[in-house]
Write a protein that holds these residues in place. Structure first.
Motif, short mmCIF file in Angstrom:
data_model
loop_
_atom_site.label_atom_id
_atom_site.label_comp_id
_atom_site.label_asym_id
_atom_site.label_seq_id
_atom_site.Cartn_x
_atom_site.Cartn_y
_atom_site.Cartn_z
N HIS A 192 0.90 -1.17 0.14
CA HIS A 192 0.12 -0.14 -0.19
C HIS A 192 0.86 1.33 0.13
O HIS A 192 0.47 2.27 -0.46
CB HIS A 192 -1.08 -0.10 1.26
CG HIS A 192 -0.30 0.32 2.74
ND1 HIS A 192 0.19 -0.84 3.38
CD2 HIS A 192 -0.13 1.50 3.27
CE1 HIS A 192 0.62 -0.21 4.50
NE2 HIS A 192 0.30 1.13 4.40
N ASP A 193 1.90 1.36 0.70
CA ASP A 193 2.91 2.35 0.58
C ASP A 193 4.05 2.36 -0.27
O ASP A 193 5.13 2.82 -0.21
CB ASP A 193 3.30 2.56 2.03
CG ASP A 193 2.64 3.41 3.00
OD1 ASP A 193 1.81 4.11 2.33
OD2 ASP A 193 2.79 3.40 4.19
N LYS A 196 6.09 5.43 -1.44
CA LYS A 196 7.07 6.16 -0.77
C LYS A 196 8.43 5.96 -1.15
O LYS A 196 9.26 6.72 -0.80
CB LYS A 196 6.88 5.56 0.68
CG LYS A 196 5.50 6.16 1.27
CD LYS A 196 5.45 6.27 2.84
CE LYS A 196 4.24 6.85 3.28
NZ LYS A 196 4.08 6.52 4.87
N HIS A 221 2.12 9.60 -2.71
CA HIS A 221 2.51 8.19 -2.65
C HIS A 221 1.55 7.22 -3.27
O HIS A 221 2.03 6.23 -3.93
CB HIS A 221 3.15 7.83 -1.58
CG HIS A 221 2.21 7.67 -0.38
ND1 HIS A 221 1.78 8.58 0.46
CD2 HIS A 221 1.71 6.52 -0.14
CE1 HIS A 221 1.13 7.99 1.48
NE2 HIS A 221 0.99 6.75 1.31
N HIS A 246 -6.20 4.19 -0.03
CA HIS A 246 -5.83 3.82 1.45
C HIS A 246 -5.77 5.32 2.17
O HIS A 246 -6.00 5.11 3.56
CB HIS A 246 -4.52 2.90 1.84
CG HIS A 246 -3.39 3.54 1.53
ND1 HIS A 246 -2.87 3.70 0.43
CD2 HIS A 246 -2.44 4.13 2.24
CE1 HIS A 246 -1.49 3.96 0.50
NE2 HIS A 246 -1.27 4.67 1.60
N HIS A 247 -5.75 6.46 1.74
CA HIS A 247 -5.80 7.77 2.36
C HIS A 247 -6.96 8.49 1.83
O HIS A 247 -7.10 9.82 2.21
CB HIS A 247 -4.54 8.64 1.94
CG HIS A 247 -3.33 7.91 2.54
ND1 HIS A 247 -2.89 8.14 3.98
CD2 HIS A 247 -2.13 7.27 2.27
CE1 HIS A 247 -1.92 7.50 4.38
NE2 HIS A 247 -1.16 7.13 3.28
N ASP A 275 -4.23 1.41 8.76
CA ASP A 275 -2.96 2.09 8.52
C ASP A 275 -2.78 3.10 9.61
O ASP A 275 -1.74 3.23 10.13
CB ASP A 275 -3.25 2.77 7.12
CG ASP A 275 -2.21 3.56 6.77
OD1 ASP A 275 -1.01 3.27 7.26
OD2 ASP A 275 -2.07 4.44 6.03
FE LIG Z 1 0.22 5.54 2.77
#
Ligand SMILES: [Fe+2]
Length: 324
Positions: A192-193, A196, A221, A246-247, A275
């Motif tokens: 998911h990240d 980044k 990201h 997810h954000h 998260d």
């Molecule tokens: Fe994230």
């Protein structure tokens, strides 16, 4: 037993349960032998030969469960665990707590590789791992107790990703998600990240408030992660949703698209809660880890409109079953 090791080397312990009969381990395996008050590491099985049943039986008879690998072979041992994970996890002789440690350790090493080098080969490894993790969670009754106990409280992007995938998959199971969806969304949770990796570590690890420009970069990201996945040519579908959404907040205040609750995929809303929860319960450069209860209280009091309220209630009930 031969070839006494006289060089000054460092070793780390491995368990007998992690070594499968008739496999080539890829790194030398040692025993710690005491003789006249001195201890030394003695070669027991060479890395390029099969670990035969006779060798295992001898150890079982002598009640020896702890063996050793040279520190320089850490990577080779991790690769061995990763490629033998299904066999290790379905072995009834391996204790549940040990399985959980192997799962968590393998995931951490694998994701460290993915985040260092997010290329097709490594991304496929995360998918294979996700499938194995879900098989393990669905089959092993004690998986949740053991996995929840060992989630790391030190924050690195890859340990956070392992935590989110682990807690997220266990919670998804409790919410009745089917096996097929659990497997594809677990890969999304692990990655998911991923975006980044495109952001400078100076911004990611900044010890203080972010400038508008820095926050703008952080907000990129989710789309950067989806882009890496597309470029890797790994042929994913559902995994994108978790990475992209997810954000997103249920009240439309999230990023990158300001979606509202009904526009955000169910699993993305689930990952959003996990998260936040994992980030709060983990040690960060700017704050110590919060207790689970305090973290849930903070989400309820300060982020209530941004999360799926019903799902948050279910998550609190889910955690209550394990953490009291
Ligand atoms: Fe994230």
């Amino acid at each position: 037993m031969n070839n006494q090791n006289k060089m000054k080397r460092d070793f780390f312990p491995v368990t007998l349960g992690s070594l499968k009969t008739d496999t080539v381990i890829g790194c030398d395996i040692y025993l710690l032998v005491s003789n006249n008050g001195t201890s030394s590491y003695v070669l027991y099985c060479k890395g390029d030969t099969a670990f035969e049943n006779d060798k295992r039986e001898l150890l079982v008879r002598k009640n020896i469960n702890r063996l050793f690998v040279g520190n320089e072979d850490q990577q080779k041992y991790s690769e061995y665990l990763e490629s033998n994970l299904p066999a290790i996890l379905s072995d009834e002789k391996v204790k549940p707590a040990e399985k959980a440690k192997i799962v968590y350790g393998t995931a951490t090493t694998m994701l460290n590789d993915v985040f260092t080098e997010p290329v097709h080969k490594n991304i496929v490894r995360s998918q294979t791992f996700a499938y194995n993790l879900i098989d393990y969670i669905l089959r092993e009754g004690k998986a949740a107790d053991n996995l929840l106990k060992i989630t790391s409280h030190d924050y690195y992007t890859y340990t956070h990703s392992v935590n989110v995938a682990t807690i997220g998959s266990l919670f998804a199971k409790s919410m009745g998600l089917n096996e097929k969806d659990m497997k594809s969304f677990c890969t999304g949770m692990l990655l998911h990240d991923l975006g980044k990796t495109k952001i400078s570590s100076r911004i990611l690890n900044k010890n203080g408030p972010l400038t508008d420009d820095e926050f703008k970069k952080i907000k990129m990201h989710p789309e950067a992660g989806a882009e890496i996945l597309r470029e890797s040519g790994s042929g994913f579908n559902d995994e994108y949703l978790v990475i992209l959404q997810h954000h997103e907040n249920c009240d439309g205040s999230g990023y990158p698209h300001g979606l509202k609750k009904e526009e955000i995929h169910y699993v993305s809303r689930l990952v959003h809660i996990i998260d936040i929860y994992d980030a709060l319960t983990t040690r960060r450069s700017y704050s110590p880890p919060k207790k689970p209860y305090d973290s849930l209280k903070l989400i309820t009091s300060e982020m209530y409109n941004s999360v799926d309220k019903e799902m948050l209630k279910s998550f609190i009930r889910f955690l209550g079953g394990y953490r009291g």
